[in-house]
Design a protein around this motif. Structure first.
Motif, PDB file in Angstrom:
ATOM      1  N   ILE A  12       0.816  -1.222   0.000  1.00  0.00           N
ATOM      2  CA  ILE A  12       0.000   0.000   0.000  1.00  0.00           C
ATOM      3  C   ILE A  12       0.849   1.270   0.000  1.00  0.00           C
ATOM      4  O   ILE A  12       0.477   2.268  -0.629  1.00  0.00           O
ATOM      5  N   PHE A  13       2.007   1.248   0.655  1.00  0.00           N
ATOM      6  CA  PHE A  13       2.820   2.473   0.682  1.00  0.00           C
ATOM      7  C   PHE A  13       3.487   2.717  -0.676  1.00  0.00           C
ATOM      8  O   PHE A  13       3.629   3.874  -1.102  1.00  0.00           O
ATOM      9  N   ILE A  16       0.828   4.344  -2.624  1.00  0.00           N
ATOM     10  CA  ILE A  16       0.700   5.760  -2.247  1.00  0.00           C
ATOM     11  C   ILE A  16       1.806   6.569  -2.935  1.00  0.00           C
ATOM     12  O   ILE A  16       1.555   7.638  -3.504  1.00  0.00           O
ATOM     13  N   MET A  36      -0.628  10.875   7.155  1.00  0.00           N
ATOM     14  CA  MET A  36      -1.337  10.441   8.355  1.00  0.00           C
ATOM     15  C   MET A  36      -1.619   8.942   8.286  1.00  0.00           C
ATOM     16  O   MET A  36      -1.987   8.408   7.232  1.00  0.00           O
ATOM     17  N   ASP A  37      -1.460   8.266   9.429  1.00  0.00           N
ATOM     18  CA  ASP A  37      -1.861   6.864   9.533  1.00  0.00           C
ATOM     19  C   ASP A  37      -3.381   6.809   9.553  1.00  0.00           C
ATOM     20  O   ASP A  37      -4.041   7.505  10.333  1.00  0.00           O
ATOM     21  N   VAL A  38      -3.946   6.020   8.677  1.00  0.00           N
ATOM     22  CA  VAL A  38      -5.401   5.998   8.512  1.00  0.00           C
ATOM     23  C   VAL A  38      -6.095   5.179   9.623  1.00  0.00           C
ATOM     24  O   VAL A  38      -7.304   5.315   9.826  1.00  0.00           O
ATOM     25  N   PHE A  39      -5.312   4.388  10.349  1.00  0.00           N
ATOM     26  CA  PHE A  39      -5.829   3.664  11.527  1.00  0.00           C
ATOM     27  C   PHE A  39      -5.022   4.129  12.747  1.00  0.00           C
ATOM     28  O   PHE A  39      -4.215   3.364  13.303  1.00  0.00           O
ATOM     29  N   LEU A  47       3.137   8.811   9.643  1.00  0.00           N
ATOM     30  CA  LEU A  47       4.185   7.909   9.179  1.00  0.00           C
ATOM     31  C   LEU A  47       5.151   8.688   8.296  1.00  0.00           C
ATOM     32  O   LEU A  47       4.738   9.653   7.634  1.00  0.00           O
ATOM     33  N   PHE A  94       8.383  -1.132  13.315  1.00  0.00           N
ATOM     34  CA  PHE A  94       8.113  -2.538  13.584  1.00  0.00           C
ATOM     35  C   PHE A  94       8.840  -3.330  12.493  1.00  0.00           C
ATOM     36  O   PHE A  94       8.703  -3.013  11.313  1.00  0.00           O
ATOM     37  N   GLY A 100       4.871  -6.952  14.987  1.00  0.00           N
ATOM     38  CA  GLY A 100       3.636  -6.239  14.684  1.00  0.00           C
ATOM     39  C   GLY A 100       3.615  -5.600  13.312  1.00  0.00           C
ATOM     40  O   GLY A 100       2.657  -4.920  12.960  1.00  0.00           O
ATOM     41  N   THR A 102       2.948  -4.838   9.563  1.00  0.00           N
ATOM     42  CA  THR A 102       1.896  -5.277   8.650  1.00  0.00           C
ATOM     43  C   THR A 102       2.110  -4.775   7.220  1.00  0.00           C
ATOM     44  O   THR A 102       1.554  -5.343   6.285  1.00  0.00           O
ATOM     45  N   VAL A 103       2.871  -3.692   7.055  1.00  0.00           N
ATOM     46  CA  VAL A 103       3.153  -3.163   5.717  1.00  0.00           C
ATOM     47  C   VAL A 103       4.660  -3.230   5.502  1.00  0.00           C
ATOM     48  O   VAL A 103       5.437  -2.722   6.326  1.00  0.00           O
ATOM     49  N   HIS A 107       8.845   2.112   7.167  1.00  0.00           N
ATOM     50  CA  HIS A 107       8.155   3.314   7.619  1.00  0.00           C
ATOM     51  C   HIS A 107       8.436   3.540   9.093  1.00  0.00           C
ATOM     52  O   HIS A 107       8.655   2.600   9.847  1.00  0.00           O
TER      53      HIS A 107
HETATM   54  P1  5GP Z   1       3.130  -1.549  10.601  1.00  0.00           P
HETATM   55  O1  5GP Z   1       2.079  -2.384  11.227  1.00  0.00           O
HETATM   56  O2  5GP Z   1       3.635  -2.202   9.359  1.00  0.00           O
HETATM   57  O3  5GP Z   1       4.212  -1.066  11.506  1.00  0.00           O
HETATM   58  O4  5GP Z   1       2.429  -0.194  10.222  1.00  0.00           O
HETATM   59  C1  5GP Z   1       1.620  -0.034   9.129  1.00  0.00           C
HETATM   60  C2  5GP Z   1       0.751   1.142   9.442  1.00  0.00           C
HETATM   61  O5  5GP Z   1       0.133   1.537   8.265  1.00  0.00           O
HETATM   62  C3  5GP Z   1      -0.336   0.829  10.477  1.00  0.00           C
HETATM   63  O6  5GP Z   1      -0.214   1.705  11.567  1.00  0.00           O
HETATM   64  C4  5GP Z   1      -1.619   1.020   9.702  1.00  0.00           C
HETATM   65  O7  5GP Z   1      -2.592   1.651  10.479  1.00  0.00           O
HETATM   66  C5  5GP Z   1      -1.177   1.902   8.538  1.00  0.00           C
HETATM   67  N1  5GP Z   1      -1.907   1.706   7.319  1.00  0.00           N
HETATM   68  C6  5GP Z   1      -2.329   0.523   6.789  1.00  0.00           C
HETATM   69  N2  5GP Z   1      -2.948   0.739   5.610  1.00  0.00           N
HETATM   70  C7  5GP Z   1      -2.907   2.073   5.397  1.00  0.00           C
HETATM   71  C8  5GP Z   1      -3.389   2.905   4.328  1.00  0.00           C
HETATM   72  O8  5GP Z   1      -3.970   2.470   3.347  1.00  0.00           O
HETATM   73  N3  5GP Z   1      -3.162   4.241   4.450  1.00  0.00           N
HETATM   74  C9  5GP Z   1      -2.509   4.775   5.529  1.00  0.00           C
HETATM   75  N4  5GP Z   1      -2.355   6.105   5.546  1.00  0.00           N
HETATM   76  N5  5GP Z   1      -2.062   4.025   6.553  1.00  0.00           N
HETATM   77  C10 5GP Z   1      -2.251   2.681   6.476  1.00  0.00           C
END
Ligand code: 5GP
Length: 144
Positions: A12-13, A16, A36-39, A47, A94, A100, A102-103, A107
């Protein structure tokens, strides 16, 4: 996907960065993009990512990318402090699923913290877009 693996440019990044997915942008220069982190785990959670990178995590990144990335993290963190007046800020990466992550595009999280306000869940609820835009504008206005 964990600590070892191949960079997937469908993450996803990467989308973006290519303009294929939306993001509420805070700051960018030739090296990094901040959005901005969307969650968000807290108000103002943003981020910072390297633009020219296929590193999936901090350990894989080239030294010449780490320098400008961390300088930008400091700039955005200072702007976040100036804009939102938190009591503290978490600055984290992470690395690997066990931590933890996920992407899998490197970042750095900047997460403002206030005394007595618990940290939200990692990967919790989606933010209100208008609120995110307002926060991004507040932080962006303080980038020096
Ligand atoms: P990780 O878990 O890899 O350290 O962080 C990934 C971050 O990306 C998470 O905090 C998650 O909320 C954020 N995230 C996941 N999908 C998206 C997205 O589509 N857009 C944005 N802006 N943040 C996202």
């Amino acid at each position: 996907m964990s600590l070892d693996g191949t960079y997937d440019d469908g993450n996803i990044f990467a989308k973006i960065l290519r303009g294929e997915a939306p993001a509420v942008r805070v700051f960018e220069d030739s090296h990094v993009l901040s959005f901005m982190d969307v969650f968000p785990q807290a108000k103002g959670h943003c981020l910072v990512i390297p633009k020219h990178s296929t590193a999936r995590n901090f350990l894989e990144e080239a030294p010449e990318v780490i320098g400008p990335l961390m300088l930008a993290v400091q700039r955005v963190a200072r702007a976040t402090r100036a804009a939102l007046d938190p009591d503290g800020l978490m600055i984290t990466t992470f690395n690997g699923a066990a931590s933890g992550q996920t992407v899998y595009h490197l970042h750095v999280h900047i997460i403002p913290r206030w005394d007595g306000v618990p940290l939200g869940r990692h990967g919790g609820g989606m933010a209100d877009m208008e609120e995110l835009k307002a926060l991004a504008a507040q932080i962006a206005a303080k980038v020096a």
